[in-house]
Design a protein around this motif. Structure first.
Motif, PDB file in Angstrom:
ATOM      1  N   LEU A 105       0.818  -1.222   0.000  1.00  0.00           N
ATOM      2  CA  LEU A 105       0.000   0.000   0.000  1.00  0.00           C
ATOM      3  C   LEU A 105       0.848   1.267   0.000  1.00  0.00           C
ATOM      4  N   GLU A 106       2.120   1.137   0.312  1.00  0.00           N
ATOM      5  CA  GLU A 106       3.019   2.284   0.263  1.00  0.00           C
ATOM      6  C   GLU A 106       3.450   2.596  -1.165  1.00  0.00           C
ATOM      7  N   ALA A 107       3.278   1.647  -2.075  1.00  0.00           N
ATOM      8  CA  ALA A 107       3.653   1.837  -3.483  1.00  0.00           C
ATOM      9  C   ALA A 107       2.631   2.755  -4.155  1.00  0.00           C
ATOM     10  N   PRO A 108       3.045   3.434  -5.232  1.00  0.00           N
ATOM     11  CA  PRO A 108       2.119   4.335  -5.923  1.00  0.00           C
ATOM     12  C   PRO A 108       0.911   3.609  -6.528  1.00  0.00           C
ATOM     13  N   GLU A 109       1.114   2.374  -6.988  1.00  0.00           N
ATOM     14  CA  GLU A 109       0.024   1.629  -7.613  1.00  0.00           C
ATOM     15  C   GLU A 109      -0.023   0.202  -7.065  1.00  0.00           C
ATOM     16  N   PRO A 110      -0.593   0.017  -5.882  1.00  0.00           N
ATOM     17  CA  PRO A 110      -0.661  -1.348  -5.331  1.00  0.00           C
ATOM     18  C   PRO A 110      -1.649  -2.198  -6.128  1.00  0.00           C
ATOM     19  N   ASP A 111      -1.380  -3.483  -6.192  1.00  0.00           N
ATOM     20  CA  ASP A 111      -2.242  -4.416  -6.917  1.00  0.00           C
ATOM     21  C   ASP A 111      -3.358  -4.882  -5.978  1.00  0.00           C
ATOM     22  N   ILE A 112      -4.421  -4.112  -5.933  1.00  0.00           N
ATOM     23  CA  ILE A 112      -5.537  -4.380  -5.011  1.00  0.00           C
ATOM     24  C   ILE A 112      -6.207  -5.716  -5.324  1.00  0.00           C
ATOM     25  N   GLU A 113      -6.333  -6.039  -6.591  1.00  0.00           N
ATOM     26  CA  GLU A 113      -6.991  -7.290  -6.978  1.00  0.00           C
ATOM     27  C   GLU A 113      -6.231  -8.500  -6.435  1.00  0.00           C
ATOM     28  N   THR A 114      -4.925  -8.497  -6.583  1.00  0.00           N
ATOM     29  CA  THR A 114      -4.112  -9.596  -6.057  1.00  0.00           C
ATOM     30  C   THR A 114      -4.197  -9.636  -4.534  1.00  0.00           C
ATOM     31  N   MET A 115      -4.177  -8.467  -3.919  1.00  0.00           N
ATOM     32  CA  MET A 115      -4.289  -8.410  -2.463  1.00  0.00           C
ATOM     33  C   MET A 115      -5.606  -9.026  -2.000  1.00  0.00           C
ATOM     34  N   ASN A 116      -6.703  -8.698  -2.666  1.00  0.00           N
ATOM     35  CA  ASN A 116      -8.007  -9.249  -2.291  1.00  0.00           C
ATOM     36  C   ASN A 116      -8.045 -10.762  -2.469  1.00  0.00           C
ATOM     37  N   PHE A 117      -7.440 -11.253  -3.551  1.00  0.00           N
ATOM     38  CA  PHE A 117      -7.392 -12.694  -3.791  1.00  0.00           C
ATOM     39  C   PHE A 117      -6.611 -13.392  -2.682  1.00  0.00           C
ATOM     40  N   GLU A 118      -5.421 -12.860  -2.356  1.00  0.00           N
ATOM     41  CA  GLU A 118      -4.599 -13.462  -1.306  1.00  0.00           C
ATOM     42  C   GLU A 118      -5.315 -13.435   0.031  1.00  0.00           C
ATOM     43  N   ARG A 119      -5.952 -12.322   0.307  1.00  0.00           N
ATOM     44  CA  ARG A 119      -6.662 -12.170   1.575  1.00  0.00           C
ATOM     45  C   ARG A 119      -7.791 -13.189   1.682  1.00  0.00           C
ATOM     46  N   SER A 120      -8.552 -13.356   0.620  1.00  0.00           N
ATOM     47  CA  SER A 120      -9.659 -14.322   0.625  1.00  0.00           C
ATOM     48  C   SER A 120      -9.145 -15.746   0.812  1.00  0.00           C
ATOM     49  N   ARG A 121      -8.093 -16.079   0.076  1.00  0.00           N
ATOM     50  CA  ARG A 121      -7.537 -17.435   0.152  1.00  0.00           C
ATOM     51  C   ARG A 121      -7.006 -17.728   1.555  1.00  0.00           C
ATOM     52  N   ASN A 122      -6.218 -16.801   2.108  1.00  0.00           N
ATOM     53  CA  ASN A 122      -5.640 -17.021   3.435  1.00  0.00           C
ATOM     54  C   ASN A 122      -6.696 -16.996   4.536  1.00  0.00           C
ATOM     55  N   PHE A 123      -7.724 -16.166   4.366  1.00  0.00           N
ATOM     56  CA  PHE A 123      -8.809 -16.155   5.340  1.00  0.00           C
ATOM     57  C   PHE A 123      -9.544 -17.487   5.328  1.00  0.00           C
ATOM     58  N   ALA A 124      -9.805 -18.020   4.137  1.00  0.00           N
ATOM     59  CA  ALA A 124     -10.511 -19.305   4.040  1.00  0.00           C
ATOM     60  C   ALA A 124      -9.715 -20.412   4.739  1.00  0.00           C
ATOM     61  N   GLU A 125      -8.408 -20.405   4.569  1.00  0.00           N
ATOM     62  CA  GLU A 125      -7.556 -21.405   5.228  1.00  0.00           C
ATOM     63  C   GLU A 125      -7.604 -21.239   6.745  1.00  0.00           C
ATOM     64  N   LEU A 126      -7.508 -20.007   7.210  1.00  0.00           N
ATOM     65  CA  LEU A 126      -7.558 -19.738   8.649  1.00  0.00           C
ATOM     66  C   LEU A 126      -8.915 -20.145   9.223  1.00  0.00           C
ATOM     67  N   GLU A 127      -9.962 -19.796   8.505  1.00  0.00           N
ATOM     68  CA  GLU A 127     -11.312 -20.152   8.960  1.00  0.00           C
ATOM     69  C   GLU A 127     -11.468 -21.671   9.052  1.00  0.00           C
ATOM     70  N   GLN A 128     -10.943 -22.394   8.081  1.00  0.00           N
ATOM     71  CA  GLN A 128     -11.021 -23.857   8.090  1.00  0.00           C
ATOM     72  C   GLN A 128     -10.301 -24.426   9.318  1.00  0.00           C
TER      73      GLN A 128
END
Length: 131
Positions: A26-49
């Motif tokens: 997020l400190e970068a001028p153009e963060p890759d929000i889409e990739t961040m959302n994908f990673e967040r969803s995937r890691n959350f699903a694993e944690l939830e499981q």
């Protein structure tokens, strides 16, 4: 917290590491929000499981009430830390989207102005005077 299952601890660690990477991104001028959302969803699903698996195990008579309470407290502390960092990341994403929206509006105004100049030039006709 050593008494929590290793798979759950690994899931907490992976999510925490991902959050650190997202804060840096997020400190970068153009963060890759889409990739961040994908990673967040995937890691959350694993944690939830992993958490659901622990909850199923805790409902068996193999765990005393004291152990259940200790495990629940340990999980709650880790989850609260994750939620606090997620709130910071969410705010960073919101600020980035606000900045992008503002920049897009400025571009639209510039485009409108340029188009306006073009329309004025098209309205004029060259007249040839021959004499």
């Amino acid at each position: 917290m050593d008494f929590l299952p290793q798979d759950l601890l690994n899931s907490f660690d992976v999510y925490t590491h991902m959050q650190g990477e997202h804060l840096k991104a997020l400190e970068a001028p153009e963060p890759d929000i889409e990739t961040m959302n994908f990673e967040r969803s995937r890691n959350f699903a694993e944690l939830e499981q992993q958490l659901r698996s622990l909850l199923r195990q805790m409902q068996t008579p193999a765990f005393s009430d004291e152990v259940r309470a200790d495990m629940a407290q340990a999980c709650n502390r880790r989850i609260q830390t994750l939620l606090d960092r997620d709130a910071i990341i969410t705010e960073g994403i919101r600020q980035h989207k606000t900045t992008l929206s503002r920049q897009m509006q400025e571009l639209k105004k510039g485009k409108t102005a340029v188009n306006g100049y073009g329309a004025a030039a098209q309205g004029r006709a060259l007249v040839r005077l021959s004499g």
